[in-house]
Design a protein around this motif. Structure first.
Motif, PDB file in Angstrom:
ATOM      1  N   ALA A 191       0.831  -1.209   0.000  1.00  0.00           N
ATOM      2  CA  ALA A 191       0.000   0.000   0.000  1.00  0.00           C
ATOM      3  C   ALA A 191       0.867   1.262   0.000  1.00  0.00           C
ATOM      4  O   ALA A 191       0.563   2.241  -0.697  1.00  0.00           O
ATOM      5  CB  ALA A 191      -0.924   0.001   1.212  1.00  0.00           C
ATOM      6  N   LEU A 294      -4.754   0.881  -2.790  1.00  0.00           N
ATOM      7  CA  LEU A 294      -5.756  -0.188  -2.674  1.00  0.00           C
ATOM      8  C   LEU A 294      -5.478  -1.308  -3.659  1.00  0.00           C
ATOM      9  O   LEU A 294      -5.451  -2.501  -3.292  1.00  0.00           O
ATOM     10  CB  LEU A 294      -7.146   0.406  -2.913  1.00  0.00           C
ATOM     11  CG  LEU A 294      -8.345  -0.540  -2.859  1.00  0.00           C
ATOM     12  CD1 LEU A 294      -8.484  -1.137  -1.464  1.00  0.00           C
ATOM     13  CD2 LEU A 294      -9.624   0.201  -3.244  1.00  0.00           C
ATOM     14  N   GLY A 332      -8.556  -1.011  -8.078  1.00  0.00           N
ATOM     15  CA  GLY A 332      -7.931   0.302  -7.944  1.00  0.00           C
ATOM     16  C   GLY A 332      -8.430   1.288  -8.984  1.00  0.00           C
ATOM     17  O   GLY A 332      -8.751   2.447  -8.674  1.00  0.00           O
TER      18      GLY A 332
END
Length: 373
Positions: A191, A294, A332
Motif C-alpha cells: 500500500a 488499494l 484500484g
C-alpha cells in the motif's frame, strides 16, 4: 551543481531507460506466451527444470520459451548501462557501459548500480575522447582501441572496488528487510509503495518507489515491484474510464486527454493522468494515491508476483497468479473512476454565438450599376 547539469543527467538516464524498455517488453511477452500456454495444461511453474524433459513437446517448448524470456530480461542491466554511456559519450561509451552493466548484474548491485555504471562509463569515455589527441594517422585508434579497452578497464575498477560494493550492500540490506515483512506488513508495504507511485505520476516520489522496487528484483524480492507495476497504471486507466463513462463532468480538453490516458495506462505510462492532476490537484491526487494503494495491496495481499519491471497489459499474463493481479488493477481503477465522478460536477460549456445579428438600419442598398462595378 547547476540545474542544467541535473537536466543533462536526467536526459542520460531516460535515454538508457528508453533503450531498455523494448528488451524488457520482449522478455515479458515471451514469458507471457509461455505461461499462458502452460496454464492450459494446468502448469503454474513452467520455468521449473523438470518440464524440460517432459514427454509433451509443447510443454518442452513452453519451458524453453520461458527461458528465452528470462534471457531477454537478463539484458536489462547491460542495455541500460550501455545506452546511458552512449547518451554521454556517443558510440564510444557503449562497450564500457555494457561490460560494466554485466559486472553490476554479477555483483548483485541492482538497478541503481546499473545507473551508476552507465554514468561512470559515459563520463570516463567522454573524458578520454576530449583529452586524448593523437596524430591524424593514428586517430582511429582512439574510438576502436583506447576508449573501449581503457574505458572498460577504468570503469570496471571503479565498479568492482568503489561503487559496486556499497550498492550491493544497499541492495542486500533492502532485500533482507523486505523479505522479513510478511502477512499484514507485506500488505502495508504494498500500500505504501502503491501510494507513492500514484502520488506524483512519474515525479520524484514515484521514481523513488519504482527505482527501489526495480533495484530489488535481482535479489528475489518481488512484492515492491508487483505493487509498483500495479500502481503505475491505475490512475491513467481510472481517469480515462471516468471520461468515457460521463463526458459531461469534463471539459472537451480533458475528454480528449482521457482517451490518451486510458491507452497510456494500458501500456504502462502513468504520465497520462497528469492533465487531470494539474487541473484539480486537491481532489485528484488523494484519489490517485488511495486507488493505487488499494489496488497494490489487493494484488500483493492475494499472492500476485510480478518478476519483471513492466506494467503494461502485454506483461499481465506473465505474472504469477495473474487473475488476482488483474483484480487489483480493476479494483484500484474502479475506485479512481468512481471517486472522480463523485467529486466532480457537470462542466458548463459556454457556447460562442455562431451567427451575427444584422443591424438592418445599417443596411445599404446597392444600385445595379454599383453591384456590377
Amino acid at each position: 551543481m547547476s540545474k542544467s547539469f541535473w537536466k543533462e543527467l536526467e536526459k542520460h538516464v531516460m535515454t538508457g531507460i528508453s533503450y531498455m524498455i523494448p528488451v524488457v517488453i520482449a522478455g515479458a511477452v515471451l514469458m507471457a506466451i509461455s505461461r499462458i500456454g502452460a496454464s492450459a495444461f494446468g502448469i503454474s511453474n513452467i520455468w521449473d527444470e523438470k518440464w524440460a524433459t517432459n514427454s509433451n513437446a509443447i510443454i518442452q517448448f513452453l519451458h524453453t520459451d520461458d527461458g528465452w524470456g528470462g534471457l531477454a530480461l537478463g539484458l536489462m542491466f547491460p542495455i541500460i548501462s550501455g545506452f546511458i554511456a552512449y547518451s554521454i559519450a556517443d558510440k564510444g561509451g557503449i562497450a564500457p557501459g555494457m561490460v560494466a552493466g554485466v559486472l553490476v548484474a554479477n555483483m548483485n548491485a541492482g538497478f541503481l548500480g546499473a545507473l551508476a555504471s552507465g554514468l561512470i562509463a559515459g563520463y570516463v569515455s567522454k573524458f578520454m575522447f576530449d583529452h586524448i589527441h593523437l596524430p591524424e594517422a593514428m586517430s582511429s585508434v582512439v574510438p576502436v582501441f583506447l576508449v573501449p579497452v581503457l574505458g572498460s578497464l577504468i570503469t570496471l575498477i571503479l565498479i568492482q572496488y568503489v561503487v559496486g560494493g556499497p550498492f550491493a550492500a544497499l541492495n542486500s540490506g533492502l532485500a533482507s528487510w523486505l523479505k522479513s515483512m510478511t502477512g499484514v506488513n507485506k500488505v502495508l508495504l504494498a500500500a505504501i509503495v502503491g501510494g507513492m507511485v500514484g502520488f506524483d505520476l512519474g515525479g520524484p516520489v514515484n521514481k523513488a518507489a519504482v527505482t527501489t522496487a526495480m533495484a530489488l528484483l535481482t535479489s528475489g524480492v518481488y512484492d515492491p515491484n508487483t505493487a509498483a507495476q500495479v500502481a503505475i497504471i491505475i490512475p491513467p486507466i481510472g481517469l480515462g474510464l471516468a471520461t468515457i463513462i460521463d463526458k459531461k463532468k469534463f471539459t472537451p480538453e480533458l475528454n480528449e486527454a482521457g482517451k490518451a490516458s486510458f491507452v497510456m495506462g494500458l501500456i504502462g505510462v502513468s504520465e497520462g493522468a497528469i492533465p487531470f492532476a494539474i487541473e484539480s490537484p486537491l481532489k485528484i491526487i488523494p484519489i490517485n494515491v488511495i486507488g493505487s494503494a488499494l489496488g497494490s495491496a489487493i494484488a500483493v495481499g492475494l499472492g500476485a508476483v510480478n518478476k519483471a519491471p513492466i506494467s503494461g497489459f502485454y506483461g499481465w499474463f506473465a505474472v504469477n497468479n495473474w487473475p488476482v493481479y488483474i483484480l487489483g488493477i480493476f479494483v484500484g481503477s474502479a475506485f479512481v473512476t468512481g471517486a472522480t465522478l463523485l467529486v466532480r460536477k457537470n462542466v458548463k460549456i459556454e457556447e460562442t454565438p455562431t451567427t451575427e445579428t444584422i443591424d438592418e438600419s445599417q443596411d445599404v442598398d446597392f444600385t445595379e450599376e454599383e453591384w456590377e462595378s
